[in-house]
Design an enzyme around this catalytic site. Structure first.
Site, PDB file in Angstrom:
ATOM      1  N   CYS A 166       0.837  -1.195   0.000  1.00 26.30           N
ATOM      2  CA  CYS A 166       0.000   0.000   0.000  1.00 26.30           C
ATOM      3  C   CYS A 166       0.882   1.259   0.000  1.00 26.30           C
ATOM      4  O   CYS A 166       1.651   1.468  -0.921  1.00 26.30           O
ATOM      5  CB  CYS A 166      -0.992  -0.040   1.163  1.00 26.30           C
ATOM      6  SG  CYS A 166      -2.326   1.169   1.013  1.00 26.30           S
ATOM      7  N   HIS A 181      -3.912  -5.009  -0.225  1.00 26.60           N
ATOM      8  CA  HIS A 181      -3.525  -5.565   1.077  1.00 26.60           C
ATOM      9  C   HIS A 181      -3.620  -7.087   1.058  1.00 26.60           C
ATOM     10  O   HIS A 181      -4.697  -7.634   1.293  1.00 26.60           O
ATOM     11  CB  HIS A 181      -4.429  -5.007   2.177  1.00 26.60           C
ATOM     12  CG  HIS A 181      -4.146  -3.581   2.501  1.00 26.60           C
ATOM     13  ND1 HIS A 181      -3.183  -3.215   3.418  1.00 26.60           N
ATOM     14  CD2 HIS A 181      -4.648  -2.431   2.010  1.00 26.60           C
ATOM     15  CE1 HIS A 181      -3.126  -1.893   3.492  1.00 26.60           C
ATOM     16  NE2 HIS A 181      -4.006  -1.397   2.649  1.00 26.60           N
ATOM     17  N   GLU A 190      -2.720  -9.153   3.186  1.00 26.47           N
ATOM     18  CA  GLU A 190      -3.086  -9.667   4.509  1.00 26.47           C
ATOM     19  C   GLU A 190      -4.591  -9.623   4.750  1.00 26.47           C
ATOM     20  O   GLU A 190      -5.089 -10.203   5.702  1.00 26.47           O
ATOM     21  CB  GLU A 190      -2.336  -8.891   5.601  1.00 26.47           C
ATOM     22  CG  GLU A 190      -2.827  -7.472   5.893  1.00 26.47           C
ATOM     23  CD  GLU A 190      -2.287  -6.397   4.944  1.00 26.47           C
ATOM     24  OE1 GLU A 190      -1.828  -6.740   3.850  1.00 26.47           O
ATOM     25  OE2 GLU A 190      -2.351  -5.212   5.321  1.00 26.47           O
TER      26      GLU A 190
END
Lengths: 251, 194
Positions: B77, B175, B177
Site C-alpha cells: 500500500c 492488502h 493480509e
C-alpha cells in the site's frame, strides 16, 4: 473492476454476539470469532462489529475479541460503537481492526473526524449516520435513532466528507427492521452528491432489496444483520443474484 | 525464517503480523536497522498520509537503510508508493526504487477506492498459483502509473500499476493480509522467494 460489497453486521456486547443467530452447524453462535470466520468463508466482503457494551469492563472484553477476530479472519473488518477519542481508535487499530466507525461522538464534536483522519488516515475512518425522514426532510438522529438533532442528513454528510471521513455508513431508521427495502431515494442522493463510498443499511428483507440498493440507491456496499443471521438470505446465492443483475461482485 | 515488518509508526500492522502467523511464520516488528539488514525477508507496510509517513521514515533514518537492502522486500500500500520516485500526496520524493510516480485518482470515481478489485497481467513468481483476475482488497486514494517494472495492473478510473518489481524489491498496492486465500498465497510466494 471494483466490486460492490456485501457486509454482515454483528452486534457485540461483552465480547459476545447478541442478536438471535440461527445457524445450523455452528457450535457457538454467540462466539463472534466463529461467526466472523463463517461469514468470511461464505464470501462476505467485509464485516462490521457494532459494540453495544455499556460498561468499561465490557468494552475491554470487546477489545480482546477484536484481537481474536484479527488473528483468524483474512478479510477487512470495522468496529463501531462508543468510540469517542484518539485513544479509543488507537486501541482498536492496534488490536487489528481495519477501520473504525464513529457516530454520536462526531456529531457532538465534528473536529474529531479531522483529528482521526489526519492521525490514522481517512481510509480507516467511517462515519455512521442514523437518519429518519420527518415531514419530507431527512434528519440526523442520535442514540440509535431515538434522539433527533437539528442536522439535515445531506448537509451533515457533506461536512463529514470535507472533514476527512473515508466512507459513510447510512442507516435509515424508517426502514431499519422493516424488511421492506433500503431507503433508495435518499441513498442515491447521498451517493451522487458525495465522492466517498456509501454503505447502505436498514431495511434488507429480500435479495431484490439488495439489487435495488445498488441499481436505484447507487450504494457502494450494502450492510445487513438479521437476514444473514437467521439465514433468510445466504450470501453466496445473494452475490450470484446480484451478479446476474449486472452488479459486479467478488465470486 | 527471519521475517521482519518495518515498524516506523505508520498505521495498523497488527493484521499483517497475524497474516504471517496464519502461515506459521513469526514476523517481528522492528525499526532497528541491524535487525532489518539481517532479516531473510523484509515487509515495508504503511497506511495513512504519505508525507507524514516519509517524515517518520526519515526521523528513524530508515529512508537510508531501505534502498540498500539486498534480500526480498515487499512494500504494501503506502509502503509501495513510498518506494516510487515521487507522490503528489504532500508533493514529496519517494525512495526512488520504482521508476514511476504516484498521483491521485480523479473525481470521476469515488475516492478512496475501497473494496475488492481484480489484478491482471500478472508477471512474477509473486503470483505463482494466483490466477489472472484474482480479487484483492484495496483502500487507497493515490495510484502508481504503469511502467516497465509493472507486474500487475488494475482498472479504477484508469489502468494503474497494482504491483511493481525491481530486482529484490516488490510492491503491491492492495492488502494481501486482508485479501482472503489469494492474498495468503501471495504472502506465501513472497516467503518462498530467494
Amino acid at each position: 473492476m471494483l466490486t460492490k460489497r456485501i457486509i454482515p453486521c454483528l452486534d457485540i456486547k461483552n465480547g459476545r454476539t447478541v442478536k438471535g443467530i440461527n445457524f445450523k452447524h455452528l457450535r457457538d453462535a454467540g462466539n463472534p470469532v466463529d461467526l466472523a470466520q463463517r461469514y468470511a468463508s461464505m464470501g462476505a466482503d467485509e464485516l462490521v462489529f457494532l459494540d453495544i457494551s455499556a460498561t468499561l469492563e465490557e468494552r475491554n472484553t470487546t477489545l480482546e475479541m477484536v484481537l481474536k477476530v484479527a488473528e483468524r479472519i483474512n478479510i477487512p473488518f470495522t468496529v463501531g460503537g462508543g468510540i469517542s477519542s484518539v485513544e479509543d481508535v488507537d486501541r482498536l487499530l492496534k488490536s487489528g481492526a481495519d477501520k473504525v466507525s464513529i457516530n454520536s461522538s462526531a456529531i457532538k464534536n465534528p473536529e474529531l473526524i479531522n483529528t482521526l483522519s489526519h492521525k490514522f488516515g481517512k481510509q480507516c475512518i467511517t462515519v455512521a449516520i442514523d437518519a429518519k425522514e420527518i415531514d419530507g426532510e431527512w434528519i440526523v438522529h442520535l442514540a440509535g435513532g431515538s434522539i433527533p438533532t437539528t442536522l439535515n442528513v445531506f448537509d451533515w454528510a457533506k461536512e463529514v466528507e470535507s472533514r476527512g471521513a473515508g466512507e459513510i455508513l447510512f442507516t435509515s431508521m424508517n426502514n431499519d427492521g422493516t424488511k421492506s427495502g433500503f431507503a433508495n431515494v435518499a441513498l442515491a442522493k447521498l451517493s451522487q452528491s458525495l465522492n466517498i463510498p456509501i454503505i447502505a443499511s436498514g431495511g434488507a428483507g429480500t435479495m431484490q432489496h439488495f439489487v435495488e440498493a445498488f441499481t436505484i440507491g447507487k450504494a457502494d456496499a450494502a450492510l445487513a444483520a438479521s437476514v444473514f443471521h437467521f439465514n433468510d438470505i445466504a450470501i453466496p446465492e445473494l452475490k450470484e443474484e446480484l451478479q446476474n443483475n449486472g452488479i459486479p461482485m467478488r465470486l | 525464517m527471519n521475517v521482519v515488518i518495518i515498524d516506523y509508526g505508520a498505521g495498523n500492522i497488527k493484521s499483517l503480523q497475524f497474516a504471517f502467523n496464519r502461515l506459521g511464520v513469526e514476523a517481528k516488528l522492528t525499526s532497528n536497522p541491524n535487525e532489518i539488514r539481517a532479516a531473510d525477508k523484509v515487509v515495508f507496510p504503511g497506511v495513512g498520509q504519505a508525507s507524514s509517513a516519509m517524515e517518520m521514515l526519515k526521523n528513524s533514518k530508515l529512508d537510508l537503510v531501505i534502498p540498500t537492502l539486498k534480500q526480498p522486500v515487499l512494500g504494501i500500500c503506502l509502503g509501495m508508493q513510498l518506494l516510487c520516485n515521487s507522490t503528489t500526496e504532500g508533493d514529496i520524493n519517494g525512495l526512488g526504487i520504482f521508476n514511476t510516480d504516484v498521483k491521485e485518482f480523479s473525481t470521476a470515481v469515488k475516492v478512496p477506492q475501497m473494496g475488492w478489485n481484480t489484478i491482471t497481467n500478472l508477471k512474477s513468481e509473486l503470483f505463482n498459483n494466483i490466477k489472472e483476475d484474482a480479487f484483492m482488497y484495496s483502500v487507497h486514494s493515490y495510484y502508481a502509473s504503469i511502467n516497465a517494472q509493472t507486474i500487475a495492473t488494475t482498472q479504477y478510473d484508469l489502468d494503474y500499476a497494482s504491483a511493481l518489481k525491481h530486482n529484490n524489491f516488490y510492491g503491491v498496492q492492495f492488502h494481501p493480509e486482508k485479501s482472503g486465500e489469494a492474498g495468503a498465497q501471495l504472502l506465501m510466494n513472497f516467503l518462498a522467494l530467494n
